[in-house]
Design an enzyme around this catalytic site. Sequence first.
Site, PDB file in Angstrom:
ATOM      1  N   SER A 266       5.166  11.548   6.960  1.00  0.00           N
ATOM      2  CA  SER A 266       4.620  11.544   8.321  1.00  0.00           C
ATOM      3  C   SER A 266       5.665  11.903   9.362  1.00  0.00           C
ATOM      4  CB  SER A 266       4.085  10.140   8.627  1.00  0.00           C
ATOM      5  OG  SER A 266       3.774  10.004   9.995  1.00  0.00           O
TER       6      SER A 266
ATOM      7  N   TYR B 281       5.755   1.523   9.661  1.00  0.00           N
ATOM      8  CA  TYR B 281       4.989   2.552   8.934  1.00  0.00           C
ATOM      9  C   TYR B 281       5.921   3.737   8.625  1.00  0.00           C
ATOM     10  CZ  TYR B 281       1.974   6.694   8.642  1.00  0.00           C
ATOM     11  OH  TYR B 281       1.395   7.889   8.272  1.00  0.00           O
TER      12      TYR B 281
ATOM     13  N   ASN C  77       0.814  -1.232   0.000  1.00  0.00           N
ATOM     14  CA  ASN C  77       0.000   0.000   0.000  1.00  0.00           C
ATOM     15  C   ASN C  77       0.840   1.271   0.000  1.00  0.00           C
ATOM     16  OD1 ASN C  77      -2.728  -1.107   0.123  1.00  0.00           O
ATOM     17  ND2 ASN C  77      -2.098  -1.906   2.109  1.00  0.00           N
TER      18      ASN C  77
ATOM     19  N   LYS D 285       7.290   5.509   5.021  1.00  0.00           N
ATOM     20  CA  LYS D 285       7.233   6.928   4.660  1.00  0.00           C
ATOM     21  C   LYS D 285       8.618   7.431   4.245  1.00  0.00           C
ATOM     22  CE  LYS D 285       2.909   7.515   4.969  1.00  0.00           C
ATOM     23  NZ  LYS D 285       2.130   7.815   3.777  1.00  0.00           N
TER      24      LYS D 285
HETATM   25  N1  LIG Z   1      -4.144  11.887   9.404  1.00  0.00           N
HETATM   26  C1  LIG Z   1      -2.936  12.220   9.870  1.00  0.00           C
HETATM   27  O1  LIG Z   1      -2.809  12.882  10.922  1.00  0.00           O
HETATM   28  C2  LIG Z   1      -1.701  11.840   9.091  1.00  0.00           C
HETATM   29  C3  LIG Z   1      -1.779  11.202   7.865  1.00  0.00           C
HETATM   30  N2  LIG Z   1      -0.616  10.919   7.175  1.00  0.00           N
HETATM   31  C4  LIG Z   1      -0.677  10.282   5.857  1.00  0.00           C
HETATM   32  O2  LIG Z   1      -1.651  10.919   5.064  1.00  0.00           O
HETATM   33  C5  LIG Z   1      -2.266   9.957   4.225  1.00  0.00           C
HETATM   34  C6  LIG Z   1      -3.776  10.002   4.415  1.00  0.00           C
HETATM   35  O3  LIG Z   1      -4.042   9.701   5.754  1.00  0.00           O
HETATM   36  P1  LIG Z   1      -5.527   9.716   6.331  1.00  0.00           P
HETATM   37  O4  LIG Z   1      -6.385  10.498   5.445  1.00  0.00           O
HETATM   38  O5  LIG Z   1      -5.423  10.059   7.758  1.00  0.00           O
HETATM   39  O6  LIG Z   1      -5.864   8.177   6.243  1.00  0.00           O
HETATM   40  P2  LIG Z   1      -7.265   7.493   5.914  1.00  0.00           P
HETATM   41  O7  LIG Z   1      -7.143   6.062   6.258  1.00  0.00           O
HETATM   42  O8  LIG Z   1      -8.358   8.305   6.513  1.00  0.00           O
HETATM   43  O9  LIG Z   1      -7.340   7.668   4.338  1.00  0.00           O
HETATM   44  C7  LIG Z   1      -6.548   6.912   3.474  1.00  0.00           C
HETATM   45  C8  LIG Z   1      -7.364   6.691   2.218  1.00  0.00           C
HETATM   46  O10 LIG Z   1      -6.538   5.990   1.293  1.00  0.00           O
HETATM   47  C9  LIG Z   1      -7.284   4.930   0.755  1.00  0.00           C
HETATM   48  N3  LIG Z   1      -6.355   3.850   0.451  1.00  0.00           N
HETATM   49  C10 LIG Z   1      -5.588   3.150   1.305  1.00  0.00           C
HETATM   50  N4  LIG Z   1      -4.871   2.238   0.653  1.00  0.00           N
HETATM   51  C11 LIG Z   1      -5.196   2.362  -0.643  1.00  0.00           C
HETATM   52  C12 LIG Z   1      -4.801   1.685  -1.810  1.00  0.00           C
HETATM   53  N5  LIG Z   1      -3.927   0.656  -1.765  1.00  0.00           N
HETATM   54  N6  LIG Z   1      -5.314   2.071  -2.995  1.00  0.00           N
HETATM   55  C13 LIG Z   1      -6.231   3.082  -3.054  1.00  0.00           C
HETATM   56  N7  LIG Z   1      -6.662   3.740  -1.984  1.00  0.00           N
HETATM   57  C14 LIG Z   1      -6.147   3.388  -0.789  1.00  0.00           C
HETATM   58  C15 LIG Z   1      -8.306   4.511   1.806  1.00  0.00           C
HETATM   59  O11 LIG Z   1      -9.447   3.899   1.220  1.00  0.00           O
HETATM   60  C16 LIG Z   1      -8.614   5.855   2.461  1.00  0.00           C
HETATM   61  O12 LIG Z   1      -9.748   6.478   1.881  1.00  0.00           O
HETATM   62  C17 LIG Z   1      -1.661   8.605   4.552  1.00  0.00           C
HETATM   63  O13 LIG Z   1      -0.647   8.327   3.610  1.00  0.00           O
HETATM   64  C18 LIG Z   1      -1.070   8.831   5.931  1.00  0.00           C
HETATM   65  O14 LIG Z   1       0.024   7.983   6.141  1.00  0.00           O
HETATM   66  C19 LIG Z   1       0.616  11.251   7.671  1.00  0.00           C
HETATM   67  C20 LIG Z   1       0.734  11.839   8.887  1.00  0.00           C
HETATM   68  C21 LIG Z   1      -0.398  12.184   9.703  1.00  0.00           C
HETATM   69  O1  LIG Z   2       1.285   9.376  10.460  1.00  0.00           O
HETATM   70  C1  LIG Z   2       0.365   9.474  11.237  1.00  0.00           C
HETATM   71  O2  LIG Z   2       0.492  10.280  12.313  1.00  0.00           O
HETATM   72  C2  LIG Z   2      -0.650  10.732  13.053  1.00  0.00           C
HETATM   73  C3  LIG Z   2      -0.150  11.247  14.389  1.00  0.00           C
HETATM   74  O3  LIG Z   2       0.569  10.235  15.027  1.00  0.00           O
HETATM   75  P1  LIG Z   2       0.199   9.742  16.484  1.00  0.00           P
HETATM   76  O4  LIG Z   2       1.345   8.882  16.887  1.00  0.00           O
HETATM   77  O5  LIG Z   2       0.070  10.982  17.321  1.00  0.00           O
HETATM   78  O6  LIG Z   2      -1.108   9.000  16.423  1.00  0.00           O
HETATM   79  C4  LIG Z   2      -1.652   9.597  13.212  1.00  0.00           C
HETATM   80  O7  LIG Z   2      -2.790  10.037  13.921  1.00  0.00           O
HETATM   81  C5  LIG Z   2      -2.040   9.118  11.821  1.00  0.00           C
HETATM   82  O8  LIG Z   2      -2.977   8.066  11.875  1.00  0.00           O
HETATM   83  C6  LIG Z   2      -0.804   8.601  11.119  1.00  0.00           C
HETATM   84  O9  LIG Z   2      -1.121   8.325   9.768  1.00  0.00           O
END
Ligand SMILES: NC(=O)C1=CN([C@@H]2O[C@H](COP(=O)(O)OP(=O)(O)OC[C@H]3O[C@@H](n4cnc5c(N)ncnc54)[C@H](O)[C@@H]3O)[C@@H](O)[C@H]2O)C=CC1
Ligand SMILES: O=C1O[C@H](COP(=O)(O)O)[C@@H](O)[C@H](O)[C@H]1O
Length: 248
Positions: free
Chosen positions: A109, A146, A84, A150
């Site tokens: 991240s 994870y 993924n 990244k």
């Molecule tokens: N939410 C946060 O605070 C943070 C998020 N990130 C990164 O940001 C990105 C988005 O995170 P979120 O929106 O929080 O996660 P999320 O889980 O809410 O959204 C991820 C989306 O990607 C889609 N997805 C996952 N694998 C897939 C695949 N193989 N093919 C197509 N679609 C796929 C899922 O269906 C989902 O809609 C991720 O890469 C995550 O690692 C990084 C740091 C912090």
């Molecule tokens: O990369 C990510 O980081 C956020 C924040 O990290 P956390 O250790 O405070 O949970 C996390 O919420 C998110 O799911 C992840 O994709």
Amino acid sequence: MAQSVLLTGAMGGVGQAILGGIADDHEWRLLDRDPPTEEQPGEFVVADITDEEAVREAMEGIDVVIHLAGDPRKTAAWESVLPNNIDGTQTVYEAAVDAGVEKVAFASSNHAVGGYETDERTPDMYRTNDEFCLDGTELPRPGNLYGVSKVTGEALGRYYHDEYGISVVNVRIGNLTKGHPPIDYERGQAMWLSYRDCAHLFDRCIRADYDYEIVYGISDNDRKYYSIERAKDVLGYEPRDNSAEHEY
Ligand SMILES: NC(=O)C1=CN([C@@H]2O[C@H](COP(=O)(O)OP(=O)(O)OC[C@H]3O[C@@H](n4cnc5c(N)ncnc54)[C@H](O)[C@@H]3O)[C@@H](O)[C@H]2O)C=CC1
Ligand SMILES: O=C1O[C@H](COP(=O)(O)O)[C@@H](O)[C@H](O)[C@H]1O
């Protein structure tokens, strides 16, 4: 001029934060393996990011890619992050350079550098009176697999930039939480990214000119151990939120 933007992982939290703020400002093609549950701006492609043919098709006519799709769990196993997060990101870059895409913004991240949060530094580094700060020039130091995925995504961007000239910005996102900073969580408050700052930051990733960059994606929190100076200087990021201004 409106840019044609491919947003992968559009149905997730980050994708919806971006669209919530700047849906009207660009022409969108949205990709996710989960179909939309309600109306979304632009064309929607239901596909897995590892599906080379689908990703190539989705890339046609695109100026900028915001690549979010992947497993976001810090506890994710290698069996998940390998397809993924790593294979998927390589598929995106390969298709992007072949399609002549100008820029890729990659959702990296805080966990790419989580290993700096040692027992000796924590919890002091989460507080305003501590001076420890990471600015994106430090060596990666993931604290989980994870985070390794990244760092690998950032390295893929480095390779595709150097080899093919595509512009790349890696946004090391902190903790995106809607409405207010995380409650009872000092670390999360220090790396809070508000929804509106998130949308604005990725808007700047679409509009700004850059070569290869690593920036931190957090709001302008009083408590912070990630510098946002590079995001301000290179992207023109002007965050409006600060976790210290919220009362709990
Ligand atoms: N939410 C946060 O605070 C943070 C998020 N990130 C990164 O940001 C990105 C988005 O995170 P979120 O929106 O929080 O996660 P999320 O889980 O809410 O959204 C991820 C989306 O990607 C889609 N997805 C996952 N694998 C897939 C695949 N193989 N093919 C197509 N679609 C796929 C899922 O269906 C989902 O809609 C991720 O890469 C995550 O690692 C990084 C740091 C912090
Ligand atoms: O990369 C990510 O980081 C956020 C924040 O990290 P956390 O250790 O405070 O949970 C996390 O919420 C998110 O799911 C992840 O994709």
